[in-house]
Design a protein around this motif. Structure first.
Motif, mmCIF file in Angstrom:
data_model
loop_
_atom_site.group_PDB
_atom_site.id
_atom_site.type_symbol
_atom_site.label_atom_id
_atom_site.label_comp_id
_atom_site.label_asym_id
_atom_site.label_seq_id
_atom_site.Cartn_x
_atom_site.Cartn_y
_atom_site.Cartn_z
ATOM 1 N N GLU A 105 -10.162 -4.641 -10.354
ATOM 2 C CA GLU A 105 -8.880 -4.055 -10.748
ATOM 3 C C GLU A 105 -8.520 -2.872 -9.857
ATOM 4 O OE1 GLU A 105 -6.612 -2.090 -14.634
ATOM 5 O OE2 GLU A 105 -8.630 -2.934 -14.849
ATOM 6 N N THR A 106 -9.497 -1.998 -9.596
ATOM 7 C CA THR A 106 -9.242 -0.867 -8.707
ATOM 8 C C THR A 106 -8.920 -1.353 -7.297
ATOM 9 O OG1 THR A 106 -10.825 0.461 -9.969
ATOM 10 C CG2 THR A 106 -10.162 1.314 -7.823
ATOM 11 N N ALA A 107 -9.596 -2.401 -6.862
ATOM 12 C CA ALA A 107 -9.349 -2.959 -5.526
ATOM 13 C C ALA A 107 -7.919 -3.460 -5.405
ATOM 14 C CB ALA A 107 -10.336 -4.087 -5.243
ATOM 15 N N ARG A 108 -7.427 -4.128 -6.439
ATOM 16 C CA ARG A 108 -6.046 -4.623 -6.403
ATOM 17 C C ARG A 108 -5.043 -3.482 -6.397
ATOM 18 N NH1 ARG A 108 -8.333 -8.691 -9.810
ATOM 19 N NH2 ARG A 108 -7.838 -7.468 -11.671
ATOM 20 N N LYS A 109 -5.295 -2.456 -7.187
ATOM 21 C CA LYS A 109 -4.388 -1.304 -7.226
ATOM 22 C C LYS A 109 -4.355 -0.585 -5.877
ATOM 23 C CE LYS A 109 -4.802 -0.342 -12.192
ATOM 24 N NZ LYS A 109 -5.308 0.625 -13.216
ATOM 25 N N LEU A 110 -5.534 -0.372 -5.300
ATOM 26 C CA LEU A 110 -5.607 0.293 -3.998
ATOM 27 C C LEU A 110 -4.887 -0.533 -2.942
ATOM 28 C CD1 LEU A 110 -6.696 2.491 -2.099
ATOM 29 C CD2 LEU A 110 -8.789 1.111 -1.858
ATOM 30 N N TRP A 111 -5.017 -1.844 -3.013
ATOM 31 C CA TRP A 111 -4.367 -2.738 -2.056
ATOM 32 C C TRP A 111 -2.845 -2.544 -2.093
ATOM 33 C CZ3 TRP A 111 -6.957 -6.245 1.131
ATOM 34 C CH2 TRP A 111 -6.151 -7.131 1.844
ATOM 35 N N SER A 112 -2.295 -2.518 -3.283
ATOM 36 C CA SER A 112 -0.840 -2.345 -3.426
ATOM 37 C C SER A 112 -0.390 -0.990 -2.907
ATOM 38 C CB SER A 112 -0.443 -2.494 -4.902
ATOM 39 O OG SER A 112 -0.694 -3.797 -5.370
ATOM 40 N N ILE A 113 -1.156 0.041 -3.191
ATOM 41 C CA ILE A 113 -0.828 1.387 -2.693
ATOM 42 C C ILE A 113 -0.876 1.396 -1.170
ATOM 43 C CG2 ILE A 113 -1.653 3.768 -2.562
ATOM 44 C CD1 ILE A 113 -2.673 3.405 -5.465
ATOM 45 N N SER A 114 -1.872 0.734 -0.608
ATOM 46 C CA SER A 114 -2.041 0.721 0.847
ATOM 47 C C SER A 114 -0.891 -0.008 1.527
ATOM 48 C CB SER A 114 -3.376 0.048 1.206
ATOM 49 O OG SER A 114 -4.456 0.691 0.562
ATOM 50 N N GLU A 115 -0.466 -1.125 0.973
ATOM 51 C CA GLU A 115 0.682 -1.835 1.532
ATOM 52 C C GLU A 115 1.916 -0.944 1.538
ATOM 53 O OE1 GLU A 115 -0.008 -6.573 0.654
ATOM 54 O OE2 GLU A 115 0.781 -5.330 -0.976
ATOM 55 N N GLU A 116 2.086 -0.188 0.474
ATOM 56 C CA GLU A 116 3.247 0.699 0.384
ATOM 57 C C GLU A 116 3.149 1.838 1.391
ATOM 58 O OE1 GLU A 116 5.460 3.562 -2.942
ATOM 59 O OE2 GLU A 116 4.006 2.054 -3.580
ATOM 60 N N LEU A 117 1.976 2.455 1.495
ATOM 61 C CA LEU A 117 1.787 3.569 2.429
ATOM 62 C C LEU A 117 2.014 3.130 3.873
ATOM 63 C CD1 LEU A 117 -1.421 5.304 0.980
ATOM 64 C CD2 LEU A 117 0.914 6.230 0.968
ATOM 65 N N LEU A 118 1.576 1.935 4.195
ATOM 66 C CA LEU A 118 1.679 1.428 5.572
ATOM 67 C C LEU A 118 2.931 0.597 5.809
ATOM 68 C CD1 LEU A 118 -2.057 0.395 6.027
ATOM 69 C CD2 LEU A 118 -0.913 2.370 7.066
ATOM 70 N N GLN A 119 3.718 0.406 4.761
ATOM 71 C CA GLN A 119 4.956 -0.393 4.841
ATOM 72 C C GLN A 119 4.653 -1.808 5.343
ATOM 73 O OE1 GLN A 119 7.664 1.996 7.227
ATOM 74 N NE2 GLN A 119 8.129 3.331 5.496
ATOM 75 N N ILE A 120 3.580 -2.359 4.808
ATOM 76 C CA ILE A 120 3.201 -3.739 5.119
ATOM 77 C C ILE A 120 3.804 -4.640 4.048
ATOM 78 C CG2 ILE A 120 1.255 -5.352 5.239
ATOM 79 C CD1 ILE A 120 -0.413 -3.065 6.379
ATOM 80 N N PRO A 121 4.589 -5.611 4.433
ATOM 81 C CA PRO A 121 5.244 -6.476 3.442
ATOM 82 C C PRO A 121 4.255 -7.204 2.554
ATOM 83 C CG PRO A 121 6.212 -6.782 5.624
ATOM 84 C CD PRO A 121 4.975 -5.961 5.817
ATOM 85 N N HIS A 122 4.545 -7.237 1.272
ATOM 86 C CA HIS A 122 3.709 -7.996 0.345
ATOM 87 C C HIS A 122 3.708 -9.464 0.748
ATOM 88 C CE1 HIS A 122 1.635 -8.913 -3.368
ATOM 89 N NE2 HIS A 122 2.531 -9.857 -3.634
ATOM 90 N N GLY A 123 2.554 -10.056 0.791
ATOM 91 C CA GLY A 123 2.446 -11.447 1.219
ATOM 92 C C GLY A 123 1.980 -11.615 2.648
ATOM 93 N N THR A 124 1.786 -10.488 3.345
ATOM 94 C CA THR A 124 1.291 -10.559 4.734
ATOM 95 C C THR A 124 -0.037 -11.282 4.821
ATOM 96 O OG1 THR A 124 2.455 -8.545 5.401
ATOM 97 C CG2 THR A 124 0.530 -9.167 6.708
ATOM 98 N N PHE A 125 -0.873 -11.110 3.799
ATOM 99 C CA PHE A 125 -2.218 -11.687 3.830
ATOM 100 C C PHE A 125 -2.281 -13.066 3.178
ATOM 101 C CE2 PHE A 125 -2.925 -7.202 4.522
ATOM 102 C CZ PHE A 125 -3.996 -7.153 5.400
ATOM 103 N N ASN A 126 -1.133 -13.718 3.060
ATOM 104 C CA ASN A 126 -1.125 -15.089 2.534
ATOM 105 C C ASN A 126 -1.480 -16.078 3.648
ATOM 106 O OD1 ASN A 126 -0.419 -14.160 0.027
ATOM 107 N ND2 ASN A 126 1.769 -14.536 0.304
#
Length: 325
Positions: A304-325
């Motif tokens: 759960e913490t890993a998923r939350k950190l992932w979302s925060i990191s995408e936002e901080l780096l402005q990486i579009p959600h779904g990049t890692f699909n």
């Protein structure tokens, strides 16, 4: 599917070296990237992989220093990389992507340890920016090359420093509390472990597996920010020539690189991933209040913490959600 955080009884020891691990492996035709692969355990990692026939691309801030360190090795390429500079990360990735090669091993080795309170141009804590976010951005940029491999491994160097405590997702850059370099370093390494856990979930469908690891206590250039008093407390001292000596308890660089190389090549890890390793094996999962100085604590592998950190990191780096699909 998640891999159990449990020893595989690999047969290796804390004293095992990278060259002992790589013995018998044939990596001809494989392509690896090692950030900071020109010094300390990164250099020993590069040596081991190259000795088995892999082409190794080293990301280095100081090209001249890297050229000098790697001059005797064949099949090694050097590309400039400054993990504190987002544009440098993009430029590194662009150079590699232009080659059209698949990427079989991405070893996120470079890092910084225990500097005073420093922030990058974005206002990010330097530990978090270099050790974690820079590698997150690099992995995102290289994702398609990893997918092209069909059987890639991503290895993030964490640390026993994660024992400093759970990650504070509300204050990743120490803007709400006094800066503590030990806590800052530990947080960045906890983040690296959580990154591997979530990355493994993203990558399984593409044959990409991810691992984090503690290399062991190593006296290297990472100790340059430590005071003489701090080194003494750890059982070491700085010599006049910039090298270090210790009274014991430290691994050599060759021993420190062993777990990285094991994560990269071990057949025992086929079909596995998302786990924290040490001493060439999957580490034991210990309780939060364990006094032991080994193993991994639950907060460093918590999904759960890993998923939350992932979302925060995408936002901080402005990486579009779904990049890692």
């Amino acid at each position: 599917m998640r891999t159990e955080q449990k020893s595989l009884q690999s047969g290796f020891r804390p004293e095992t070296t990278a060259q002992e691990v790589i013995q018998g492996h044939d990596l001809r035709g494989k392509v690896a990237i090692v950030t900071g692969g020109h010094g300390g355990i990164g250099l020993e990692t590069t040596r081991a992989l190259a000795s088995a026939g892999a082409t190794v691309i080293v990301g280095a801030r100081d090209i001249k220093k890297a050229q000098e360190a790697l001059a005797s090795l064949e099949q090694v390429e050097i590309i400039r990389l400054d993990l504190a500079d987002p544009s440098s990360i993009d430029e590194f990735a662009d150079v590699f992507l232009q080659s059209g090669r698949a990427l079989d091993l991405l070893i996120l080795n470079a890092g910084v340890a225990f500097p005073p309170a420093i922030r990058d141009e974005r206002g990010f804590d330097v530990h978090f920016a270099v050790n974690y976010l820079g590698h997150f951005q690099l992995t995102a940029r290289l994702w398609n090359s990893l997918k092209r491999s069909g059987n890639a491994r991503v290895i993030a160097l964490s640390s026993i420093g994660h024992l400093s405590g759970p990650l504070d997702l509300d204050d990743l850059h120490f803007t709400k509390r006094p800066y503590d370099k030990g806590a800052s370093y530990g947080a960045s390494k906890t983040a690296c472990s959580l990154f591997a856990a979530e990355l493994d979930q993203c990558g399984q469908a593409h044959g990409i597996r991810a691992f984090s690891l503690h290399p062991g206590a190593i006296l290297s250039g990472l100790a340059r920010y430590m005071s003489d008093e701090e080194l003494a407390a750890a059982g070491a001292k700085r010599n006049e020539d910039g090298t270090y000596t210790s009274s014991g308890g430290f691994k050599t660089a060759q021993q420190g690189a062993a777990t990285t190389v094991w994560c990269a090549v071990s057949p025992l890890l086929e079909g596995k991933g998302g786990v924290y390793c040490e001493d060439c094996d999957i580490a034991e999962l210990l309780s939060e209040d364990s006094p032991l100085q080994h193993g991994v604590r639950p907060w460093a592998v918590d999904p759960e913490t890993a998923r939350k950190l992932w979302s925060i990191s995408e936002e901080l780096l402005q990486i579009p959600h779904g990049t890692f699909n």
